[in-house]
Design a protein around this motif. Structure first.
Motif, PDB file in Angstrom:
ATOM      1  N   LYS A   8       0.791  -1.225   0.000  1.00  0.00           N
ATOM      2  CA  LYS A   8       0.000   0.000   0.000  1.00  0.00           C
ATOM      3  C   LYS A   8       0.829   1.283   0.000  1.00  0.00           C
ATOM      4  O   LYS A   8       0.584   2.173  -0.802  1.00  0.00           O
ATOM      5  CB  LYS A   8      -0.920  -0.019   1.224  1.00  0.00           C
ATOM      6  CG  LYS A   8      -1.904   1.124   1.267  1.00  0.00           C
ATOM      7  CD  LYS A   8      -2.842   0.977   2.422  1.00  0.00           C
ATOM      8  CE  LYS A   8      -3.819   2.131   2.501  1.00  0.00           C
ATOM      9  NZ  LYS A   8      -4.678   2.041   3.662  1.00  0.00           N
ATOM     10  N   ASN A   9       1.795   1.413   0.898  1.00  0.00           N
ATOM     11  CA  ASN A   9       2.448   2.705   1.111  1.00  0.00           C
ATOM     12  C   ASN A   9       3.831   2.851   0.498  1.00  0.00           C
ATOM     13  O   ASN A   9       4.444   3.895   0.646  1.00  0.00           O
ATOM     14  CB  ASN A   9       2.588   2.976   2.608  1.00  0.00           C
ATOM     15  CG  ASN A   9       1.312   3.529   3.200  1.00  0.00           C
ATOM     16  OD1 ASN A   9       0.461   4.032   2.493  1.00  0.00           O
ATOM     17  ND2 ASN A   9       1.171   3.410   4.498  1.00  0.00           N
ATOM     18  N   THR A  10       4.364   1.877  -0.143  1.00  0.00           N
ATOM     19  CA  THR A  10       5.779   1.931  -0.524  1.00  0.00           C
ATOM     20  C   THR A  10       6.103   3.037  -1.513  1.00  0.00           C
ATOM     21  O   THR A  10       7.148   3.680  -1.404  1.00  0.00           O
ATOM     22  CB  THR A  10       6.249   0.594  -1.112  1.00  0.00           C
ATOM     23  OG1 THR A  10       5.399   0.266  -2.216  1.00  0.00           O
ATOM     24  CG2 THR A  10       6.191  -0.495  -0.076  1.00  0.00           C
ATOM     25  N   LYS A  11       5.240   3.315  -2.468  1.00  0.00           N
ATOM     26  CA  LYS A  11       5.533   4.362  -3.457  1.00  0.00           C
ATOM     27  C   LYS A  11       5.578   5.736  -2.787  1.00  0.00           C
ATOM     28  O   LYS A  11       6.482   6.533  -3.034  1.00  0.00           O
ATOM     29  CB  LYS A  11       4.483   4.357  -4.566  1.00  0.00           C
ATOM     30  CG  LYS A  11       4.562   3.162  -5.472  1.00  0.00           C
ATOM     31  CD  LYS A  11       3.495   3.223  -6.539  1.00  0.00           C
ATOM     32  CE  LYS A  11       3.507   1.975  -7.386  1.00  0.00           C
ATOM     33  NZ  LYS A  11       2.417   1.970  -8.364  1.00  0.00           N
ATOM     34  N   ASN A  12       4.607   6.009  -1.941  1.00  0.00           N
ATOM     35  CA  ASN A  12       4.548   7.300  -1.278  1.00  0.00           C
ATOM     36  C   ASN A  12       5.717   7.481  -0.319  1.00  0.00           C
ATOM     37  O   ASN A  12       6.294   8.559  -0.235  1.00  0.00           O
ATOM     38  CB  ASN A  12       3.215   7.441  -0.536  1.00  0.00           C
ATOM     39  CG  ASN A  12       2.910   8.870  -0.162  1.00  0.00           C
ATOM     40  OD1 ASN A  12       3.330   9.792  -0.847  1.00  0.00           O
ATOM     41  ND2 ASN A  12       2.208   9.049   0.920  1.00  0.00           N
ATOM     42  N   LYS A  13       6.071   6.419   0.409  1.00  0.00           N
ATOM     43  CA  LYS A  13       7.195   6.508   1.348  1.00  0.00           C
ATOM     44  C   LYS A  13       8.499   6.772   0.604  1.00  0.00           C
ATOM     45  O   LYS A  13       9.324   7.576   1.038  1.00  0.00           O
ATOM     46  CB  LYS A  13       7.317   5.225   2.160  1.00  0.00           C
ATOM     47  CG  LYS A  13       6.276   5.085   3.231  1.00  0.00           C
ATOM     48  CD  LYS A  13       6.499   3.802   4.024  1.00  0.00           C
ATOM     49  CE  LYS A  13       5.434   3.615   5.069  1.00  0.00           C
ATOM     50  NZ  LYS A  13       5.608   2.351   5.793  1.00  0.00           N
ATOM     51  N   LYS A  15       8.854   8.242  -2.282  1.00  0.00           N
ATOM     52  CA  LYS A  15       8.823   9.613  -2.793  1.00  0.00           C
ATOM     53  C   LYS A  15       9.124  10.604  -1.677  1.00  0.00           C
ATOM     54  O   LYS A  15       9.903  11.556  -1.852  1.00  0.00           O
ATOM     55  CB  LYS A  15       7.443   9.899  -3.390  1.00  0.00           C
ATOM     56  CG  LYS A  15       7.325  11.219  -4.090  1.00  0.00           C
ATOM     57  CD  LYS A  15       5.951  11.357  -4.736  1.00  0.00           C
ATOM     58  CE  LYS A  15       5.814  12.664  -5.477  1.00  0.00           C
ATOM     59  NZ  LYS A  15       4.466  12.805  -6.054  1.00  0.00           N
ATOM     60  N   HIS A  16       8.532  10.376  -0.525  1.00  0.00           N
ATOM     61  CA  HIS A  16       8.753  11.258   0.618  1.00  0.00           C
ATOM     62  C   HIS A  16      10.216  11.229   1.042  1.00  0.00           C
ATOM     63  O   HIS A  16      10.819  12.269   1.307  1.00  0.00           O
ATOM     64  CB  HIS A  16       7.845  10.840   1.777  1.00  0.00           C
ATOM     65  CG  HIS A  16       7.973  11.701   2.973  1.00  0.00           C
ATOM     66  ND1 HIS A  16       8.741  11.353   4.057  1.00  0.00           N
ATOM     67  CD2 HIS A  16       7.446  12.921   3.267  1.00  0.00           C
ATOM     68  CE1 HIS A  16       8.668  12.320   4.961  1.00  0.00           C
ATOM     69  NE2 HIS A  16       7.894  13.275   4.511  1.00  0.00           N
TER      70      HIS A  16
END
Length: 55
Positions: A8-13, A15-16
């Motif tokens: 779920k969160n790997t792309k956003n993390k 990028k951040h």
């Protein structure tokens, strides 16, 4: 059960993390440039004081 498919969160993390690394690098370079500028200014002032103190 866990969700099937991509996490779920790997792309956003990712990028951040990348953006935060850029921000830290920019701040570090800005700080180093400021330090170098002050160092050059101090050298210039020392030279002027040495020249003016000579008789």
């Amino acid at each position: 059960m866990a969700k099937a498919g991509s996490p779920k969160n790997t792309k956003n993390k990712a990028k951040h993390s990348k953006l935060m690394a850029q921000k830290k690098k920019k701040e570090r370079e800005k700080k180093e440039a400021h330090k170098a500028r002050l160092k050059a200014l101090n050298e210039k002032i020392k030279l002027q004081n040495n020249i003016s103190s000579l008789p």
